[in-house]
Design an enzyme around this catalytic site. Structure first.
Site, short mmCIF file in Angstrom:
data_model
loop_
_atom_site.label_atom_id
_atom_site.label_comp_id
_atom_site.label_asym_id
_atom_site.label_seq_id
_atom_site.Cartn_x
_atom_site.Cartn_y
_atom_site.Cartn_z
N GLU A 168 14.23 11.50 0.83
CA GLU A 168 13.07 12.01 0.07
C GLU A 168 12.99 13.54 0.01
O GLU A 168 11.92 14.12 0.18
CB GLU A 168 11.78 11.39 0.65
CG GLU A 168 11.79 9.87 0.50
CD GLU A 168 10.63 9.14 1.18
OE1 GLU A 168 9.86 9.79 1.90
OE2 GLU A 168 10.52 7.93 0.97
N GLU A 224 15.11 0.02 -1.95
CA GLU A 224 13.94 -0.51 -1.22
C GLU A 224 13.04 -1.26 -2.19
O GLU A 224 11.82 -1.08 -2.20
CB GLU A 224 13.16 0.64 -0.55
CG GLU A 224 14.02 1.54 0.31
CD GLU A 224 13.25 2.71 0.93
OE1 GLU A 224 12.00 2.75 0.86
OE2 GLU A 224 13.92 3.60 1.50
#
Ligand code: NAG
Ligand code: NAG
Ligand code: NAG
Ligand code: NAG
Ligand code: NAG
Ligand code: NAG
Ligand code: NAG
Length: 439
Positions: free
Chosen positions: A200, A307
């Site tokens: 991220e 995910e």
């Protein structure tokens, strides 16, 4: 933001419109930005892309050793492996649960660990490393031919860094982070398919703030030097999920990726595009997902949905029909993009938590989500099929790309032979397979 995306897409749209005029029998999804389209049209375009990108139409030619063709030869075609990976997240709770292990290994060829490889898990207290959980989970995966992504070496979100890490001075942090990289990557090098190096780093910048703008690039470099064959991923949310997240749209994703690749020493790094794919409880924005995946795939790099889940309708608080519908839409759209090499569902069995979405309840009985995914797995594999050659010993079969074993039988003598095949555009460019039977 929207203006930016339109400017970015405009050349593609115009190009495709011109193309559509030349070739007007094919449905052009980009043209639908300006004119209505039906769900069926969108779906048939997905099917077309799946046929082109995921399958190969083979022609088998069966002959005896003397060259005579085997009329009516029987072919038993068995798929052993798939080029596309269905994966799932898992936690350490799988380790003492035989039923869950069986459930997992019978479906998936790829895995991510929810938390067990993260720094806060393996070194909760400074200087005390504990790899017992990831060691055992990787062993389980190896035993079942399941490939594992190393999620994640470092994480740019301050709140997922241990208290002791947050307290370090920049000099201490650099030293500790380098030790973390060396420790985990040396331990598992050569065994994992790839690594999330700096999770991220589009939304967050914990390491960049303390160590300078090149922090992510430096860590990609360090990981690559230890594990040169691993695919090094960026992993980010909201790149395809939301048109209005200003931090992580495809343009910014690609810009950051270029920056890492152009950093001195990184030109040989095998990069991968990780898209977390946490979708909301709302209809999928097809145009945005498709154009995002198209832009990202221009790099030629593998795209993994890492995910994947879809939120529950907050008003229903159960496995509402809509959640299943939205999930099916995103799975079909993603699978129709050839650059998407794997889709990892974030939660499988409710043993690992079921807060957003899971496939099976505590008894490993499918939820409607599990039924959907199992059904699509079945739809997108060839499995075992039988076919018969014509008068000239020739037979055409369309199969999903992957590894195959084919048994060919002479209907008269019952003499047979077997061939192993790797089926894809590169391995069989002329799509012809010649098989000989000893007469
Ligand atoms: C696995 O271990 C956990 C924690 O000790 C325990 O609660 C659970 O019942 C065990 N599960 C099985 C299937 O043995
Ligand atoms: C980042 O790396 C580039 C390329 O080596 C270099 O030119 C630049 O000065 C570095 N920036 C910082 C802030 O260290
Ligand atoms: C993703 O973007 C949407 C729209 O900007 C935002 O509402 C949402 O909170 C973002 N997701 C996360 C996890 O930040
Ligand atoms: C979900 O909740 C709605 C509204 O309460 C209900 O109509 C529906 O049957 C429920 N679905 C399931 C699968 O439980
Ligand atoms: C078999 O081959 C002959 C000669 O090449 C051709 O004329 C005929 O149409 C073929 N038959 C079939 C069933 O393909
Ligand atoms: C070939 O196999 C079939 C089916 O098993 C059998 O009926 C037939 O007799 C066999 N033919 C020869 C020549 O062995
Ligand atoms: C080739 O071999 C097959 C099987 O042994 C036989 O039936 C056929 O007649 C042979 N053809 C020629 C041209 O010899």
């Amino acid at each position: 933001m929207k203006t930016l995306i339109i400017i970015f897409l405009l050349p593609c749209i115009l190009l495709l419109l011109v193309h559509a005029q030349v070739n007007d029998d094919s449905f052009d999804p980009y043209a639908t930005l300006f004119s209505p389209y039906t769900k069926q049209e969108w779906r048939s375009y997905q099917e077309k892309k799946i046929n082109e990108g995921r399958k190969t139409e083979l022609t088998f030619e069966v002959s005896y050793v003397n060259g005579t063709k085997v009329r009516g030869a029987k072919l038993y075609i068995k798929q052993l492996t798939s080029d596309f990976h269905w994966g799932c997240g898992m936690t350490h709770r799988i380790l003492n649960n035989t039923a869950y292990k069986k459930w997992f290994a019978s479906r998936f060829t790829a895995a991510d660990f929810h938390n067990e490889l993260k720094w806060y898990w393996t070194e909760a207290t400074q200087g005390q490393e504990n790899y017992a959980d990831p060691d055992a989970m990787i062993k389980f995966a190896d035993e079942h031919g399941i490939i594992v992504r190393g999620h994640t070496i470092l994480w740019d979100d301050v709140k997922y860094n241990q208290k002791w890490v947050r307290k370090l001075s920049p000099e201490q942090l650099l030293e500790a982070a380098n030790r973390r990289v060396d420790s985990v990557v040396n331990r598992y090098k050569g065994r994992l398919i790839g690594w999330d190096v700096m999770n991220e780093n589009l939304h967050h910048n914990f390491f960049e703030k303390r160590l300078g703008k090149n922090a992510s690039s430096l860590f990609f470099n360090r990981v690559h030097k230890i594990d040169p064959n691993a695919v090094l991923f960026m992993n980010e949310f909201n790149t395809t999920e939301h048109v209005n997240d200003e931090y992580a749209p495809p343009v910014k994703y690609l810009r950051r990726m270029k920056k890492i690749q152009s950093f001195p020493g990184n030109s040989e790094v095998k990069m991968g595009i990780g898209l977390e794919s946490h979708y909301g409880a709302e209809p999928i924005d097809f145009h945005y997902v498709r154009s995002s995946l198209d832009s990202l795939s221009q790099t030629g790099l593998p795209i993994w949905l890492t995910e994947l889940d879809v939120k529950m309708d907050p008003n229903l608080k159960n496995w509402s029909g809509l959640q299943v519908i939205y999930l099916e839409e995103i799975l079909r759209e993603s699978f129709s993009h050839e650059a998407v090499k794997a889709m990892i569902i974030w939660t499988g069995a409710s043993i690992d938590g079921c807060d957003v979405m899971c496939m099976a309840d505590e008894n490993l009985v499918n939820t409607p989500i599990g039924d959907l995914i199992d059904g699509l797995m079945e739809e997108w594999r060839t499995g075992e099929i039988e076919a018969m050659a014509d008068f000239n010993g020739s037979c055409q079969v369309s199969v999903f790309n992957g590894g195959y074993e084919v048994k060919v039988v002479d209907p008269v003598s019952n003499a047979s032979s077997r061939v192993s095949l790797k089926v894809d555009k590169v391995s069989i460019p002329d799509k012809m397979v010649h098989v000989q039977i000893m007469g």
